[in-house]
Write an enzyme that holds these catalytic residues in place. Structure first.
Site, PDB file in Angstrom:
ATOM      1  CE  LYS A   1      -6.172   2.395  14.114  1.00  0.00           C
ATOM      2  NZ  LYS A   1      -5.734   1.856  12.821  1.00  0.00           N
TER       3      LYS A   1
ATOM      4  CD  GLN B   1      -2.596   2.532  11.017  1.00  0.00           C
ATOM      5  OE1 GLN B   1      -3.093   2.084  12.044  1.00  0.00           O
ATOM      6  NE2 GLN B   1      -3.306   3.226  10.150  1.00  0.00           N
TER       7      GLN B   1
ATOM      8  CG  ASP C   1      -7.714  -3.160  10.920  1.00  0.00           C
ATOM      9  OD1 ASP C   1      -8.350  -2.295  11.548  1.00  0.00           O
ATOM     10  OD2 ASP C   1      -6.504  -3.061  10.646  1.00  0.00           O
TER      11      ASP C   1
END
Ligand code: NDP
Length: 279
Positions: A52, A96, A119
């Site tokens: 990422k 995460q 997200d």
């Protein structure tokens, strides 16, 4: 032979488009920054986080890393999220998952400001998707829509069967396919006669988390098969939830693993980060 849906190529196209948009935004004085939080040192999570950050660098936005030790308390993590929510230089925040077992994952997701939730996991963003309003969409299902569209697969009016109903893949996938005017069926562990239901699909999207479970019996001749699963096999190679060797000769088009859905997830995360910059 089935058409191979090339997620590597399509994700690269998307990242190149985003890179141009970021350059234009920068010329207007707008900067992008993504805060990436990782709690603990799970090796798979570390790989995702590294990828990422690399993608941020490629498209030209800054990433800030917060690597917290496994024993970090929930309150400490929440305090960091609150600080980042209030930091005007940060426009996207990503924690995460999974977080360590002593933390409440839902509480962490809820703590991220919806306008920075790149997200797309916050209930406000999920709710916006349900009622067709603007908001961040979960990256994996959003990436699958791009895979289909950019491979020339028509969605409107097609029978779409999704196996899996998780909050991050199956459910948002169903809503997105509905938005694209497919007729949608969602299957799960209690579905009866799963192969029969799957054989109705023009587009079969598989997100079950079971290596090679979907064999040729589940697939109608010529169907488009999208495999979300990722598993490391004993020989070290990756495979999906679909038995590729069996299904490929039956399918009309299919995604490989690796190189199908996986790279799209990061490309769509970058898409969401660029959207956050434009707010
Ligand atoms: P979850 O484990 O959260 O959900 C799995 C779903 O599959 C559940 O809804 C479950 O049903 C259903 N299921 C399990 N077994 C069966 C069965 N035998 N028959 C029918 N349905 C079944 O998984 P995720 O959605 O998070 O992920 C799915 C897969 O995709 C995993 O392999 C994961 O690693 C991968 N993944 C890949 C990503 C990428 O970027 N490529 C991103 C996210 C996930 P029930 O609800 O009834 O339990």
């Amino acid at each position: 032979m089935a058409q191979l849906i090339d997620g590597k190529k399509i994700s690269q196209e998307i990242k190149d488009e985003l890179r141009e948009t970021v350059a234009e935004l920068k010329a207007q004085g707008k900067e992008g920054a993504l805060a990436v939080i990782q709690v603990g040192a799970d090796p798979a999570s570390s790989v995702y986080v590294r990828n990422k950050k690399k993608a941020c660098e490629y498209i030209g936005i800054r990433s800030e890393s917060y690597e917290l030790p496994e024993q970090t308390s929930e309150e400490e993590l929440l305090a960091l999220i609150r600080k980042l929510n209030n930091d005007p230089k940060i426009n996207g925040i990503l924690c995460q998952l999974p977080v360590p077992a002593h933390m409440d994952e839902d509480k962490i997701i809820r703590a991220i400001a919806p306008e920075k939730d790149v997200d797309g996991f916050h209930a406000q963003n999920v709710g916006a998707l349900v009622i067709g309003q603007k908001g961040f969409v979960s990256c994996t299902p959003a990436g699958i829509i791009q895979l289909l569209k950019r491979s020339g697969v028509e969605i409107a009016g097609k029978n779409c069967v999704i196996i899996g109903r998780s909050n991050i893949v199956g459910k948002p996938m169903a809503l997105l396919m509905l938005r694209e005017n497919a007729t949608v069926t969602v299957c799960h562990s209690r579905t009866k006669n799963l192969p029969d239901v799957c054989r109705q699909a023009d587009i079969l999207i598989v997100a079950i988390g079971r290596p090679k479970m979907i064999t040729a019996d589940y697939v109608k001749e010529g169907a488009v098969v999208i495999d979300v699963g990722i598993h490391r096999q004993e020989d070290g190679k990756l495979c999906g939830d679909v038995d590729f060797a069996q299904v490929e000769p039956v399918a009309g088009a299919i995604t490989p693993v690796p190189g199908g859905v996986g790279p799209m997830t990061i490309a769509m995360l970058m898409h969401n980060c660029v959207e956050a910059m434009q707010e």
